[in-house]
Write an enzyme that holds these catalytic residues in place. Sequence first.
Site, short mmCIF file in Angstrom:
data_model
loop_
_atom_site.label_atom_id
_atom_site.label_comp_id
_atom_site.label_asym_id
_atom_site.label_seq_id
_atom_site.Cartn_x
_atom_site.Cartn_y
_atom_site.Cartn_z
CB VAL A 57 -0.98 0.05 1.19
CG1 VAL A 57 -1.99 -1.09 1.13
CG2 VAL A 57 -0.24 0.08 2.53
CE1 TYR A 149 0.31 2.66 14.92
CE2 TYR A 149 -0.27 3.12 17.20
CZ TYR A 149 -0.53 2.48 16.01
OH TYR A 149 -1.63 1.66 15.88
#
Length: 248
Positions: A57, A149
């Site tokens: 992706v 993150y």
Amino acid sequence: MSKIAFITGATSGIGKATALLLAEEGYNLIICGRRKDRLQALTAEVKVKTLELSFDVRNRKEVEEAINSIPEDWRAVDVLLNNAGNAHGLSKIQNGDVDDWDAMIDINVKGLLYVTKSLVGGMISKGAGHIVNIGSIAGKEVYPNGNVYCASKHAVDAINNGMRLDLNGTGVKVSQVCPGLVETEFSMVRFKGDADRSKSVYEGFDALTAYDVADLIRFIVTRPAHVNISDTIIFPAAQAASTIVDKK
């Protein structure tokens, strides 16, 4: 006619579990991931029609080529599950690995956008569809050493909300599922294969399983057309926040 679900990150964890549960609901599956052997194993496990797409992706060209290769009779996607995503490392910002930062932003944010951009036009054209984005409690809170993150999952939260506004009136629904602690390969990736450190994350309490989250996704996408569950947080009962877990 069977509906079609397009699932990224279908080779393990939440993606695989959702594929199995949606197959039980009669969805035909477009399953995506980098590990071809696992895609083949999943195809053998379900009793519905599947189409396997192997791509990364993070690579826009690969995404576009894979989706453009979909046969005409598979193009009417009903559900898109943007599940592919990873955490890499757990360190203070001053000690962070730039390669880890790039990987998280490329997978969690840009990958989600690339796939959505390639599929949403078809949903708009037919006036129906459902996009489900896998976020995280890290998209609602920031915790120590989670910096980039958490930033990537905050971005998913913002994109999810933006999508819902932009697609209002098109017939395309947008939902987000934000899990807390789920025992999958997540920590093994974050800790770069350190099995002991990964195992310790889930010791002392009953963590969520991939199937717990997948069952929620199944519920969301099987609601009536006039119902949209726009955002959810799912925790194990022992968890109250990102860093508050009742461990015995």
